[in-house]
Design a protein around this motif. Structure first.
Motif, PDB file in Angstrom:
ATOM      1  N   PHE A 124       3.380   0.431  -1.400  1.00 51.87           N
ATOM      2  CA  PHE A 124       4.353   1.198  -2.169  1.00 51.87           C
ATOM      3  C   PHE A 124       4.308   0.787  -3.635  1.00 51.87           C
ATOM      4  CE2 PHE A 124       6.016   0.896   2.154  1.00 51.87           C
ATOM      5  CZ  PHE A 124       6.121   2.250   2.451  1.00 51.87           C
ATOM      6  N   PRO A 125       4.325   1.764  -4.549  1.00 52.31           N
ATOM      7  CA  PRO A 125       4.203   1.430  -5.976  1.00 52.31           C
ATOM      8  C   PRO A 125       5.281   0.476  -6.485  1.00 52.31           C
ATOM      9  CG  PRO A 125       3.926   3.791  -5.655  1.00 52.31           C
ATOM     10  CD  PRO A 125       4.336   3.209  -4.331  1.00 52.31           C
ATOM     11  N   LEU A 126       6.492   0.607  -6.010  1.00 49.90           N
ATOM     12  CA  LEU A 126       7.578  -0.237  -6.489  1.00 49.90           C
ATOM     13  C   LEU A 126       7.390  -1.699  -6.071  1.00 49.90           C
ATOM     14  CD1 LEU A 126      10.300  -0.308  -7.956  1.00 49.90           C
ATOM     15  CD2 LEU A 126      11.394   0.158  -5.770  1.00 49.90           C
TER      16      LEU A 126
ATOM     17  N   LEU B  83      -7.467  -3.185  -1.943  1.00 49.10           N
ATOM     18  CA  LEU B  83      -6.878  -1.867  -1.727  1.00 49.10           C
ATOM     19  C   LEU B  83      -5.638  -1.646  -2.582  1.00 49.10           C
ATOM     20  CD1 LEU B  83      -7.275  -1.488   2.135  1.00 49.10           C
ATOM     21  CD2 LEU B  83      -8.496  -0.261   0.347  1.00 49.10           C
ATOM     22  N   ALA B  84      -4.826  -2.677  -2.753  1.00 47.23           N
ATOM     23  CA  ALA B  84      -3.647  -2.552  -3.608  1.00 47.23           C
ATOM     24  C   ALA B  84      -4.061  -2.283  -5.048  1.00 47.23           C
ATOM     25  CB  ALA B  84      -2.792  -3.813  -3.519  1.00 47.23           C
ATOM     26  N   ARG B  85      -5.100  -2.935  -5.489  1.00 44.67           N
ATOM     27  CA  ARG B  85      -5.609  -2.708  -6.858  1.00 44.67           C
ATOM     28  C   ARG B  85      -6.136  -1.290  -7.014  1.00 44.67           C
ATOM     29  NH1 ARG B  85      -5.252  -3.729 -12.073  1.00 44.67           N
ATOM     30  NH2 ARG B  85      -7.258  -3.541 -13.084  1.00 44.67           N
TER      31      ARG B  85
ATOM     32  N   GLY C 192      -3.192   1.089  -7.104  1.00 47.49           N
ATOM     33  CA  GLY C 192      -2.512   0.989  -8.390  1.00 47.49           C
ATOM     34  C   GLY C 192      -3.272   1.717  -9.485  1.00 47.49           C
ATOM     35  N   THR C 193      -4.589   1.583  -9.495  1.00 48.74           N
ATOM     36  CA  THR C 193      -5.415   2.258 -10.489  1.00 48.74           C
ATOM     37  C   THR C 193      -5.372   3.766 -10.290  1.00 48.74           C
ATOM     38  OG1 THR C 193      -6.857   0.330 -10.570  1.00 48.74           O
ATOM     39  CG2 THR C 193      -7.733   2.364 -11.468  1.00 48.74           C
ATOM     40  N   ALA C 194      -5.422   4.213  -9.049  1.00 50.82           N
ATOM     41  CA  ALA C 194      -5.374   5.657  -8.775  1.00 50.82           C
ATOM     42  C   ALA C 194      -4.031   6.244  -9.197  1.00 50.82           C
ATOM     43  CB  ALA C 194      -5.628   5.908  -7.292  1.00 50.82           C
ATOM     44  N   THR C 195      -2.959   5.530  -8.944  1.00 45.64           N
ATOM     45  CA  THR C 195      -1.631   6.003  -9.354  1.00 45.64           C
ATOM     46  C   THR C 195      -1.536   6.093 -10.866  1.00 45.64           C
ATOM     47  OG1 THR C 195      -0.655   5.000  -7.395  1.00 45.64           O
ATOM     48  CG2 THR C 195       0.837   5.531  -9.181  1.00 45.64           C
TER      49      THR C 195
ATOM     50  N   ALA D 295      -3.251  11.469 -16.269  1.00 48.27           N
ATOM     51  CA  ALA D 295      -3.729  12.846 -16.249  1.00 48.27           C
ATOM     52  C   ALA D 295      -2.572  13.827 -16.374  1.00 48.27           C
ATOM     53  CB  ALA D 295      -4.526  13.110 -14.977  1.00 48.27           C
ATOM     54  N   ALA D 296      -1.468  13.551 -15.735  1.00 46.31           N
ATOM     55  CA  ALA D 296      -0.289  14.428 -15.831  1.00 46.31           C
ATOM     56  C   ALA D 296       0.263  14.419 -17.256  1.00 46.31           C
ATOM     57  CB  ALA D 296       0.773  13.983 -14.837  1.00 46.31           C
TER      58      ALA D 296
END
Length: 124
Positions: A37-39, A102-104, A107-110, A116-117
């Protein structure tokens, strides 16, 4: 991330690893679940890193304690217990490392999606 967490929980519940290896698996599973989870990604990554470092430090301990007659009650020194302890500790370290990677990546993809948004919003 769910697969890594499920593997850790499966090893903790159904693995025949001596103590404290199942506890390390359980703590690493909590870290992997939090890192999804991002948070909670920072806390989960810190937990995974701590478990990885602790398991590497604990891996050789049964071999040292079992080679001395003075400390044989610390770990089970019969049969293949020291070997299973080291195997479990190395598995915990490996799965924790995979969870950290995987967490890294998550995080990078998010971050890339958010950037991009923002760029689309500035151009449009």
């Amino acid at each position: 991330m769910a697969v890594v967490c499920a593997l850790m929980l499966g090893c903790a519940l159904f693995g025949s690893f001596p103590s404290p290896v199942p506890l390390l698996f359980a703590i690493a599973a909590v870290g992997a679940a939090n890192a999804a989870f991002p948070l909670m990604r920072t806390f989960g990554s810190a937990l995974l890193g701590g478990v990885s470092a602790a398991s590497i430090g604990l891996a050789p301990v049964p071999f040292v304690t079992c080679s001395s007659e003075k400390f044989t009650e610390v770990f089970t020194c019969t049969g293949d217990s020291p070997t299973w302890h080291m195997t479990g500790a190395v598995l915990v370290a490996g799965l924790s490392g995979a969870g950290l990677v995987l967490a890294r990546v998550l995080g990078t993809a998010t971050l890339d999606r958010r950037l991009a948004a923002l760029r689309r919003g500035e151009r449009g």
